[in-house]
Design an enzyme around this catalytic site. Structure first.
Site, mmCIF file in Angstrom:
data_model
loop_
_atom_site.group_PDB
_atom_site.id
_atom_site.type_symbol
_atom_site.label_atom_id
_atom_site.label_comp_id
_atom_site.label_asym_id
_atom_site.label_seq_id
_atom_site.Cartn_x
_atom_site.Cartn_y
_atom_site.Cartn_z
ATOM 1 N N GLU A 109 0.861 -1.185 0.000
ATOM 2 C CA GLU A 109 0.000 0.000 0.000
ATOM 3 C C GLU A 109 0.887 1.222 0.000
ATOM 4 O O GLU A 109 2.087 1.124 0.280
ATOM 5 C CB GLU A 109 -0.831 0.050 1.294
ATOM 6 C CG GLU A 109 -1.812 -1.055 1.421
ATOM 7 C CD GLU A 109 -2.312 -1.204 2.855
ATOM 8 O OE1 GLU A 109 -2.072 -0.310 3.689
ATOM 9 O OE2 GLU A 109 -2.921 -2.237 3.130
ATOM 10 N N LYS A 111 2.163 4.726 1.667
ATOM 11 C CA LYS A 111 2.239 5.249 3.032
ATOM 12 C C LYS A 111 1.765 6.699 2.983
ATOM 13 O O LYS A 111 2.497 7.580 2.526
ATOM 14 C CB LYS A 111 3.667 5.145 3.566
ATOM 15 C CG LYS A 111 3.742 5.474 5.035
ATOM 16 C CD LYS A 111 5.065 5.026 5.617
ATOM 17 C CE LYS A 111 5.091 5.216 7.117
ATOM 18 N NZ LYS A 111 4.848 6.579 7.550
ATOM 19 N N ASP A 113 0.695 10.368 4.041
ATOM 20 C CA ASP A 113 1.338 11.258 5.001
ATOM 21 C C ASP A 113 0.317 12.198 5.632
ATOM 22 O O ASP A 113 0.001 13.246 5.067
ATOM 23 C CB ASP A 113 2.436 12.047 4.281
ATOM 24 C CG ASP A 113 3.451 12.569 5.261
ATOM 25 O OD1 ASP A 113 3.386 12.176 6.441
ATOM 26 O OD2 ASP A 113 4.304 13.379 4.861
ATOM 27 N N TYR A 221 -6.838 1.860 6.128
ATOM 28 C CA TYR A 221 -5.924 0.789 5.716
ATOM 29 C C TYR A 221 -5.877 -0.390 6.699
ATOM 30 O O TYR A 221 -5.067 -1.303 6.525
ATOM 31 C CB TYR A 221 -4.509 1.317 5.497
ATOM 32 C CG TYR A 221 -3.984 2.095 6.693
ATOM 33 C CD1 TYR A 221 -3.694 1.455 7.880
ATOM 34 C CD2 TYR A 221 -3.799 3.467 6.625
ATOM 35 C CE1 TYR A 221 -3.252 2.153 8.972
ATOM 36 C CE2 TYR A 221 -3.339 4.182 7.717
ATOM 37 C CZ TYR A 221 -3.073 3.518 8.876
ATOM 38 O OH TYR A 221 -2.644 4.207 9.969
ATOM 39 N N LYS A 308 10.627 3.915 2.941
ATOM 40 C CA LYS A 308 10.427 5.357 2.802
ATOM 41 C C LYS A 308 11.216 5.885 1.616
ATOM 42 O O LYS A 308 12.354 5.461 1.375
ATOM 43 C CB LYS A 308 10.870 6.070 4.084
ATOM 44 C CG LYS A 308 10.141 5.564 5.318
ATOM 45 C CD LYS A 308 9.111 6.515 5.826
ATOM 46 C CE LYS A 308 9.749 7.542 6.702
ATOM 47 N NZ LYS A 308 8.868 8.529 7.232
ATOM 48 N N CYS A 402 36.995 20.827 27.169
ATOM 49 C CA CYS A 402 35.537 20.850 27.327
ATOM 50 C C CYS A 402 35.061 22.308 27.338
ATOM 51 O O CYS A 402 35.623 23.146 28.054
ATOM 52 C CB CYS A 402 35.161 20.159 28.639
ATOM 53 S SG CYS A 402 33.411 20.240 28.996
ATOM 54 N N CYS A 405 33.696 23.026 31.123
ATOM 55 C CA CYS A 405 34.501 23.067 32.347
ATOM 56 C C CYS A 405 35.995 23.159 32.059
ATOM 57 O O CYS A 405 36.810 23.059 32.987
ATOM 58 C CB CYS A 405 34.200 21.835 33.210
ATOM 59 S SG CYS A 405 34.751 20.306 32.450
ATOM 60 N N CYS A 420 34.699 14.291 27.974
ATOM 61 C CA CYS A 420 35.201 15.139 29.048
ATOM 62 C C CYS A 420 35.284 14.240 30.282
ATOM 63 O O CYS A 420 34.267 13.700 30.722
ATOM 64 C CB CYS A 420 34.249 16.301 29.301
ATOM 65 S SG CYS A 420 34.612 17.124 30.858
ATOM 66 N N CYS A 426 31.544 18.546 35.910
ATOM 67 C CA CYS A 426 31.098 19.165 34.657
ATOM 68 C C CYS A 426 29.567 19.187 34.673
ATOM 69 O O CYS A 426 28.919 18.132 34.655
ATOM 70 C CB CYS A 426 31.646 18.330 33.496
ATOM 71 S SG CYS A 426 31.222 18.969 31.883
HETATM 72 S S1 IVH Z 1 -0.266 0.194 8.775
HETATM 73 C C1 IVH Z 1 1.097 -1.251 13.293
HETATM 74 N N1 IVH Z 1 -0.618 1.297 6.458
HETATM 75 O O1 IVH Z 1 2.279 5.222 9.097
HETATM 76 C C2 IVH Z 1 1.050 -0.074 12.400
HETATM 77 N N2 IVH Z 1 0.163 2.680 8.220
HETATM 78 O O2 IVH Z 1 4.482 4.163 11.237
HETATM 79 C C3 IVH Z 1 0.176 -0.341 11.228
HETATM 80 N N3 IVH Z 1 0.470 5.018 7.608
HETATM 81 O O3 IVH Z 1 1.170 6.741 11.727
HETATM 82 C C4 IVH Z 1 0.136 0.806 10.332
HETATM 83 N N4 IVH Z 1 -0.153 4.833 5.515
HETATM 84 O O4 IVH Z 1 -0.853 6.092 10.301
HETATM 85 C C5 IVH Z 1 -0.225 1.499 7.729
HETATM 86 N N5 IVH Z 1 -1.000 2.138 4.350
HETATM 87 C C6 IVH Z 1 -0.641 2.328 5.602
HETATM 88 C C7 IVH Z 1 -0.239 3.600 6.084
HETATM 89 C C8 IVH Z 1 0.161 3.724 7.412
HETATM 90 C C9 IVH Z 1 0.270 5.666 6.454
HETATM 91 C C10 IVH Z 1 0.972 5.653 8.843
HETATM 92 C C11 IVH Z 1 0.230 5.276 10.095
HETATM 93 C C12 IVH Z 1 1.235 5.463 11.185
HETATM 94 C C13 IVH Z 1 2.536 5.301 10.471
HETATM 95 C C14 IVH Z 1 3.179 4.002 10.904
#
Ligand code: IVH
Length: 674
Positions: A109, A111, A113, A221, A308, A402, A405, A420, A426
């Site tokens: 999926e 991620k 933001d 998700y 990431k 330092c 100190c 130090c 210190c």
């Molecule tokens: S699964 C056990 N799926 O990423 C955690 N998280 O570090 C399961 N996030 O703040 C999370 N897209 O809100 C999952 N497709 C996705 C996601 C997702 C964004 C965010 C989530 C959390 C962070 C996880």
């Protein structure tokens, strides 16, 4: 009248669903607004008939003073992150090994933001929406969440369990973000740095009418439920889609890590075509039984990982290098930069880590530095733009003394850090040691803030951690301390003084490994502290242990053993430990090894799960090992007891009940070994 209100509510919710989920406009906007107005009028006249899932709630208007804090039924963990494809391959290998199979699927999926949210439905109705908070408890922002039109107020379709919890990401679409900032600029209001900040700022607003105007959106998700309603994550996504949730149609099933790599390639190229910001890809093991088998570490699920995308890079000039002194005396050089905007925040400083890093970069005065944000949080100097170096620029030379100190620094052969050595004189070291000792991960005396500790040191009431246990109420009450450099002096109030005394007294009960960790012995982190506690049972035994006995312990090598010996060779440390003991602090595990009563769990297999009240999970596990019990991570017919804390996963409880494994509370467990 009630019937009419229910009918209109259902009708309008259905139109909404068709519009937002299926892109179908069954009635015109005017007709919709007309019906909504009628419903509003009826609800106004008959307020007790307002349905929980009324579409009128989407326009907001709720003003509360403060959000209520709610404990999550299942903790909201985060994902382990990587930027490296090799680490993804390692992840895949690990899963294969743990599942003992090559035959499984992943779901990939995006991620998203934004802001993580947990939404609970009972009898198909949205009853609560809570932010992630600290993962254990979060803010109840239900009225604000109800304004998001793509979140169903009541579920569609059928076969949904009585109670479900869905997890998702609330976000501000890029288009709305740009429009909001345009308006704010026009009104001379401060701009939002990025859509993520705008989303979380908006969702924490007290007035949901404003939230309603911001066009927030949400992708779901994750599905959590105590009933077994699906066998795979993919199936859960499909189910949720049928119930009316907004699932991004970008998810796919992958048969192996090569297909995962293709998905990553595709989206790192195409991310700019999406209507929202993403910062990577999430890879999840599809089969839910396999997820269960893989389980969790204390922070992350083992069945998922986030890949990431590389972050943005900018260039800026070095203004100066300053040096910070840590609690162990380690010196960290810091690059002070011409302020520059990077991934939504203004960066003014970046750590240079140590002298080796300065040498690696070949840093000169006033250099032009390339900066990135690792994990989008901590700014990192990646390289120097040498072409832009001024001809007369001198190389940066690491300090000899330092800065706090003036003691001559030392550097142990083969080590990256300078130290130090003036441990007791210190001031940042003294302060650092005490704040580490009282910190959440150690003795957790949270009412003692850094400023108060500074005040206590200045007043010469405290010079090491043992002095905390001899403080009196009168010494604390009215204690003057500086709040910030510029701010006026403040004094400690009576209530705070009482709280501190109470918290210090309570901290005498903490388990041995937390005390060892709290002492801040160089190289002795949480895991090593646990190993030491488990092996030696008391601080006295550790003090007496020879170098050979120390290195015989799992995970303890020569460097750590040497550091432990060094710590216990110092008279000041021995006196400090004596004073802790005299104050009534237990410096040993509950039972010591030479008591005959320490094999209560011999031959038994136990599973520990959830969050506990009196002890942390590691301490509970230590006690089991100490009593010769065996610990496993998953429940099977061989399990003798499940020790269940708060927020334990429902699957575990169910499995225990299925197999007839007795479930013990923390107190019952403590009674068992008492
Ligand atoms: S699964 C056990 N799926 O990423 C955690 N998280 O570090 C399961 N996030 O703040 C999370 N897209 O809100 C999952 N497709 C996705 C996601 C997702 C964004 C965010 C989530 C959390 C962070 C996880």
């Amino acid at each position: 009248m009630l019937e009419k209100i229910i009918k209109l509510t259902e009708e309008l919710n259905y139109f909404n669903y068709q519009y937002y989920k299926k892109d179908v406009n069954i009635i015109s906007d005017q007709e919709f607004d007309y019906k909504l107005k009628i419903l509003e009028k009826l609800e106004h006249d008959y307020p007790s008939f307002v349905q929980q899932d009324s579409p009128t709630l989407r326009v907001g208007g709720f003003v509360s003073k403060k959000f209520e804090t709610i404990a999550h039924q299942f903790p909201m963990l985060s994902l382990s992150n990587t930027y490296s494809k090799q680490e993804l391959i390692d992840f895949d290998e690990r899963i294969k090994k743990l599942l003992d199979s090559n035959d499984f699927e992943y779901v990939c999926e995006l991620k998203f933001d934004g802001l993580a949210i947990s939404i609970t439905y009972e009898e198909g109705k949205l009853i609560r929406a809570v932010t992630r908070g600290d993962g254990i408890k979060g803010d109840d922002i239900t009225p604000n969440v109800k304004t998001i039109k793509s979140i169903p107020l009541s579920l569609f379709g059928e076969n949904w369990p009585k109670k479900i919890e869905v997890r998702g990401e609330i976000f501000l679409p890029l288009k709305s973000f740009q429009e909001i900032n345009k308006k704010r600029k026009k009104n001379n209001e401060p701009l939002f740095a990025n859509p993520r900040n705008a989303a979380s700022g908006t969702m924490k607003m007290q007035d949901s009418a404003i939230v309603a105007q911001r066009n927030m959106d949400c992708y779901i998700y994750g599905l959590l439920s105590t009933s077994n309603i699906s066998n795979s994550h993919y199936e859960s996504l499909n189910l949720m889609e049928n119930w009316g949730f907004n699932i991004s149609n970008t998810y796919i099933k992958c048969n192996d890590i090569d297909e995962v790599m293709d998905y990553i390639k595709k989206w790192s190229k195409n991310r700019s075509n999406l209507p929202l910001e993403i910062d990577g890809v999430v890879i999840k093991v599809n089969d839910l039984r396999s997820q269960d088998k893989l389980g969790f570490t204390s922070k992350f699920p083992r069945w998922a990982i986030a890949f990431k995308f590389e972050s943005e890079s900018v260039q800026t000039r070095l203004k100066s290098v300053t040096y910070q002194v840590g609690r162990t005396g380690a010196i960290t050089p810091v690059a002070n930069l011409e302020p520059i905007s990077l991934a939504g925040t203004i960066v003014k400083r970046a750590s240079l880590h140590n002298a080796n890093e300065i040498a690696r970069l070949g840093l000169h005065e006033n250099d032009l530095l390339a900066i990135e944000k690792g994990g989008d949080i901590i700014p990192k100097v990646t390289h120097i733009n040498i072409k832009e170096r001024r001809s007369n620029a001198l190389p940066i030379k690491f300090i000899d003394e330092c800065t706090e100190c003036n003691t001559t620094l030392v550097r142990i052969d083969g080590e990256a850090n300078h130290y130090c050595p003036n441990e007791r004189g210190c001031s940042p070291q003294i302060l650092g040691r005490i704040t580490h000792f009282v910190s959440r991960n150690a003795l957790n005396i949270d009412s003692l803030g850094t400023k108060t500790v500074q005040g206590l040191i200045q007043k010469k009431l405290v010079k090491d951690v043992s002095d905390l246990y001899y403080l009196t109420f009168n010494q604390l009450n009215g204690l003057i301390f500086k709040s910030t450099e510029e701010e006026k002096a403040r004094s400690l109030q009576k209530k705070s003084a009482e709280n501190i005394i109470y918290a210090i007294e309570k901290s005498k009960e903490v388990s041995l490994e937390l005390i060892i960790f709290g002492l801040g012995i160089r190289y002795v982190g949480k895991t090593v502290s646990e190993k030491l506690a488990q092996h030696f049972y008391s601080l006295d035994n550790i003090k007496k242990a020879s170098f050979e006995q120390l290195i015989a312990v799992d995970e303890i090598g020569e460097r750590i053993a040497k550091s432990v010996k060094e710590f216990f060779s110092q008279e000041a440390n021995l006196q400090m430990i004596d004073r802790l003991k005299v104050s009534g602090m237990k410096l040993a595990l509950e039972k010591s090894s030479n008591e005959s009563n320490d094999n209560k769990l011999s031959g038994l297999t136990l599973v520990v799960s959830g969050v506990f009240l009196k002890y942390n999970r590691a301490s509970i596990k230590n006690m089991i090992k100490h009593h010769k019990g065996k610990i496993t991570s998953s429940i099977s017919s061989n399990t003798d007891y499940l020790i269940a804390g708060d927020n334990m996963g429902p699957a575990k409880r169910e499995k225990a009940l299925d197999l007839g494994v007795p479930i013990l509370t923390e107190t019952e467990f403590l009674n068992l070994i008492a």
